[in-house]
Design a protein around this motif. Structure first.
Motif, PDB file in Angstrom:
ATOM      1  N   LEU A 165      36.194  44.898  21.981  1.00 24.30           N
ATOM      2  CA  LEU A 165      37.003  44.397  22.894  1.00 24.30           C
ATOM      3  C   LEU A 165      37.015  42.674  23.307  1.00 24.30           C
ATOM      4  O   LEU A 165      35.716  42.295  22.881  1.00 24.30           O
ATOM      5  CB  LEU A 165      35.899  45.676  23.192  1.00 24.30           C
ATOM      6  CG  LEU A 165      36.186  47.209  23.672  1.00 24.30           C
ATOM      7  CD1 LEU A 165      34.914  47.519  24.394  1.00 24.30           C
ATOM      8  CD2 LEU A 165      37.505  47.451  23.728  1.00 24.30           C
ATOM      9  N   THR A 166      37.915  42.541  23.903  1.00 24.24           N
ATOM     10  CA  THR A 166      37.922  41.358  24.597  1.00 24.24           C
ATOM     11  C   THR A 166      37.924  40.606  25.742  1.00 24.24           C
ATOM     12  O   THR A 166      37.842  39.295  25.599  1.00 24.24           O
ATOM     13  CB  THR A 166      39.483  40.665  23.513  1.00 24.24           C
ATOM     14  OG1 THR A 166      40.037  41.166  24.047  1.00 24.24           O
ATOM     15  CG2 THR A 166      39.378  40.665  21.720  1.00 24.24           C
ATOM     16  N   GLU A 167      38.516  41.357  26.409  1.00 28.78           N
ATOM     17  CA  GLU A 167      38.503  41.506  27.276  1.00 28.78           C
ATOM     18  C   GLU A 167      36.660  42.243  28.442  1.00 28.78           C
ATOM     19  O   GLU A 167      36.203  42.230  29.120  1.00 28.78           O
ATOM     20  CB  GLU A 167      39.632  42.230  28.659  1.00 28.78           C
ATOM     21  CG  GLU A 167      40.978  40.782  27.941  1.00 28.78           C
ATOM     22  CD  GLU A 167      39.865  39.931  28.193  1.00 28.78           C
ATOM     23  OE1 GLU A 167      40.190  39.484  29.450  1.00 28.78           O
ATOM     24  OE2 GLU A 167      41.030  39.047  27.511  1.00 28.78           O
ATOM     25  N   LEU A 168      36.696  43.738  27.633  1.00 27.33           N
ATOM     26  CA  LEU A 168      36.059  44.831  28.757  1.00 27.33           C
ATOM     27  C   LEU A 168      34.047  44.800  28.182  1.00 27.33           C
ATOM     28  O   LEU A 168      34.098  45.072  26.785  1.00 27.33           O
ATOM     29  CB  LEU A 168      36.694  46.098  29.091  1.00 27.33           C
ATOM     30  CG  LEU A 168      35.579  47.587  30.311  1.00 27.33           C
ATOM     31  CD1 LEU A 168      35.378  46.439  31.179  1.00 27.33           C
ATOM     32  CD2 LEU A 168      36.326  48.324  29.529  1.00 27.33           C
ATOM     33  N   SER A 169      33.638  44.709  29.045  1.00 29.44           N
ATOM     34  CA  SER A 169      31.765  44.457  28.327  1.00 29.44           C
ATOM     35  C   SER A 169      31.309  46.051  29.390  1.00 29.44           C
ATOM     36  O   SER A 169      31.915  46.136  29.853  1.00 29.44           O
ATOM     37  CB  SER A 169      31.339  43.355  28.126  1.00 29.44           C
ATOM     38  OG  SER A 169      29.957  44.129  27.399  1.00 29.44           O
ATOM     39  N   PRO A 204      34.842  38.627  31.881  1.00 31.53           N
ATOM     40  CA  PRO A 204      35.723  39.291  30.577  1.00 31.53           C
ATOM     41  C   PRO A 204      34.161  39.109  29.622  1.00 31.53           C
ATOM     42  O   PRO A 204      32.852  38.856  30.050  1.00 31.53           O
ATOM     43  CB  PRO A 204      36.182  37.914  29.686  1.00 31.53           C
ATOM     44  CG  PRO A 204      35.258  36.641  31.082  1.00 31.53           C
ATOM     45  CD  PRO A 204      34.801  37.685  32.563  1.00 31.53           C
ATOM     46  N   ALA A 205      34.618  40.199  28.787  1.00 32.55           N
ATOM     47  CA  ALA A 205      33.229  40.593  27.678  1.00 32.55           C
ATOM     48  C   ALA A 205      32.594  39.189  27.098  1.00 32.55           C
ATOM     49  O   ALA A 205      31.286  38.858  27.074  1.00 32.55           O
ATOM     50  CB  ALA A 205      34.258  41.513  26.637  1.00 32.55           C
ATOM     51  N   ASP A 206      33.489  37.836  26.447  1.00 28.85           N
ATOM     52  CA  ASP A 206      32.519  36.939  25.938  1.00 28.85           C
ATOM     53  C   ASP A 206      31.904  36.151  26.942  1.00 28.85           C
ATOM     54  O   ASP A 206      32.027  35.201  27.379  1.00 28.85           O
ATOM     55  CB  ASP A 206      33.721  37.026  25.608  1.00 28.85           C
ATOM     56  CG  ASP A 206      34.698  35.828  25.807  1.00 28.85           C
ATOM     57  OD1 ASP A 206      35.007  36.360  27.257  1.00 28.85           O
ATOM     58  OD2 ASP A 206      35.543  34.913  25.574  1.00 28.85           O
ATOM     59  N   TRP A 207      31.725  36.132  28.374  1.00 30.88           N
ATOM     60  CA  TRP A 207      31.346  35.288  28.851  1.00 30.88           C
ATOM     61  C   TRP A 207      30.547  34.957  28.803  1.00 30.88           C
ATOM     62  O   TRP A 207      30.163  33.012  29.310  1.00 30.88           O
ATOM     63  CB  TRP A 207      30.757  36.186  30.536  1.00 30.88           C
ATOM     64  CG  TRP A 207      29.018  36.952  30.435  1.00 30.88           C
ATOM     65  CD1 TRP A 207      29.489  38.377  29.964  1.00 30.88           C
ATOM     66  CD2 TRP A 207      28.364  36.598  30.776  1.00 30.88           C
ATOM     67  NE1 TRP A 207      28.095  38.845  30.038  1.00 30.88           N
ATOM     68  CE2 TRP A 207      27.424  37.594  30.395  1.00 30.88           C
ATOM     69  CE3 TRP A 207      27.691  35.661  31.488  1.00 30.88           C
ATOM     70  CZ2 TRP A 207      26.042  37.926  30.080  1.00 30.88           C
ATOM     71  CZ3 TRP A 207      25.997  35.326  31.296  1.00 30.88           C
ATOM     72  CH2 TRP A 207      25.754  36.857  31.310  1.00 30.88           C
ATOM     73  N   MET A 208      28.573  35.051  28.045  1.00 26.96           N
ATOM     74  CA  MET A 208      28.042  34.507  27.574  1.00 26.96           C
ATOM     75  C   MET A 208      28.806  33.335  26.289  1.00 26.96           C
ATOM     76  O   MET A 208      28.095  31.983  26.547  1.00 26.96           O
ATOM     77  CB  MET A 208      27.386  35.260  26.626  1.00 26.96           C
ATOM     78  CG  MET A 208      25.854  35.778  27.611  1.00 26.96           C
ATOM     79  SD  MET A 208      25.070  36.656  26.538  1.00 26.96           S
ATOM     80  CE  MET A 208      25.192  38.256  26.351  1.00 26.96           C
ATOM     81  N   GLU A 209      29.519  33.438  25.863  1.00 28.88           N
ATOM     82  CA  GLU A 209      30.106  32.623  24.807  1.00 28.88           C
ATOM     83  C   GLU A 209      31.261  31.507  26.116  1.00 28.88           C
ATOM     84  O   GLU A 209      31.288  30.043  25.396  1.00 28.88           O
ATOM     85  CB  GLU A 209      30.821  32.997  23.688  1.00 28.88           C
ATOM     86  CG  GLU A 209      30.480  34.369  22.768  1.00 28.88           C
ATOM     87  CD  GLU A 209      30.153  35.197  23.697  1.00 28.88           C
ATOM     88  OE1 GLU A 209      30.428  35.573  24.342  1.00 28.88           O
ATOM     89  OE2 GLU A 209      29.289  36.182  22.518  1.00 28.88           O
ATOM     90  N   ARG A 210      32.076  31.922  26.825  1.00 32.90           N
ATOM     91  CA  ARG A 210      33.175  31.093  27.636  1.00 32.90           C
ATOM     92  C   ARG A 210      31.464  30.540  28.011  1.00 32.90           C
ATOM     93  O   ARG A 210      32.260  29.267  28.437  1.00 32.90           O
ATOM     94  CB  ARG A 210      33.476  31.709  28.680  1.00 32.90           C
ATOM     95  CG  ARG A 210      34.424  32.594  27.879  1.00 32.90           C
ATOM     96  CD  ARG A 210      35.523  32.882  29.000  1.00 32.90           C
ATOM     97  NE  ARG A 210      36.199  34.019  27.808  1.00 32.90           N
ATOM     98  CZ  ARG A 210      37.426  33.981  29.298  1.00 32.90           C
ATOM     99  NH1 ARG A 210      37.673  34.975  30.363  1.00 32.90           N
ATOM    100  NH2 ARG A 210      38.326  35.371  28.263  1.00 32.90           N
ATOM    101  N   SER A 211      30.270  30.647  29.066  1.00 33.95           N
ATOM    102  CA  SER A 211      29.616  29.797  29.533  1.00 33.95           C
ATOM    103  C   SER A 211      28.869  29.156  28.193  1.00 33.95           C
ATOM    104  O   SER A 211      27.972  28.121  29.352  1.00 33.95           O
ATOM    105  CB  SER A 211      28.814  30.197  30.787  1.00 33.95           C
ATOM    106  OG  SER A 211      27.661  31.008  30.057  1.00 33.95           O
ATOM    107  N   GLU A 212      28.254  29.178  27.679  1.00 29.90           N
ATOM    108  CA  GLU A 212      27.711  27.971  26.562  1.00 29.90           C
ATOM    109  C   GLU A 212      29.016  26.760  26.138  1.00 29.90           C
ATOM    110  O   GLU A 212      28.325  25.402  25.515  1.00 29.90           O
ATOM    111  CB  GLU A 212      27.601  28.715  25.206  1.00 29.90           C
ATOM    112  CG  GLU A 212      26.328  29.769  25.123  1.00 29.90           C
ATOM    113  CD  GLU A 212      26.133  30.280  24.200  1.00 29.90           C
ATOM    114  OE1 GLU A 212      26.924  30.243  22.770  1.00 29.90           O
ATOM    115  OE2 GLU A 212      25.356  31.457  24.558  1.00 29.90           O
ATOM    116  N   SER A 213      30.424  27.130  26.142  1.00 34.42           N
ATOM    117  CA  SER A 213      31.098  25.925  25.863  1.00 34.42           C
ATOM    118  C   SER A 213      31.464  24.936  26.558  1.00 34.42           C
ATOM    119  O   SER A 213      31.442  25.174  27.699  1.00 34.42           O
ATOM    120  CB  SER A 213      32.537  26.441  25.960  1.00 34.42           C
ATOM    121  OG  SER A 213      32.932  27.537  26.272  1.00 34.42           O
TER     122      SER A 213
END
Length: 117
Positions: free
Chosen positions: A33-37, A108-117
């Motif tokens: 899943l790319t949008e929903l967690s 978004p499902a990848d919020w952790m990855e987005r906040s690290e960049s």
């Protein structure tokens, strides 16, 4: 990880976490899943989390007990069968009693990855 478009995601301790009195069980973490967690939160004891500023939109379906969300001076409580929502950017405190359980979804499902960049 399977590439199947439909899956039943069982409990996996690798994708759990804790926030104060809340146990977090992330069920969609290992999927494509790319949008929903989504997953479950359970209050293991009475209490409240520290304030948390949401880098995502979030919704809770209360399964049992009562979940209270505190945003500033506003307190909203949902009981079994009710849905609570939080907008991205709000700072919230999550309160409940031992045994309170809710299903959550967030985007978004990848919020952790987005906040690290």
């Amino acid at each position: 990880m399977s590439n199947a478009p439909v899956r039943n995601m069982p409990f996996n301790e690798e994708y759990t976490g804790v926030n104060g009195p809340v146990a977090i069980d992330r069920r969609s973490k290992p999927t494509n899943l790319t949008e929903l967690s989504a997953g479950f939160v359970t209050f293991t004891e009475d209490g409240a989390t520290d304030p948390w500023t949401l880098p995502y939109e979030e919704a809770f379906y209360v399964i049992e007990g009562a979940l209270t969300l505190v945003v500033g001076e506003e307190r909203i409580t949902g009981v079994a069968g009710e849905v609570l929502t939080l907008e991205k950017g709000v700072t919230a405190i999550y309160e409940g009693t031992a045994g309170t359980r809710a299903f959550f979804s967030l985007v978004p499902a990848d919020w952790m990855e987005r906040s690290e960049s």
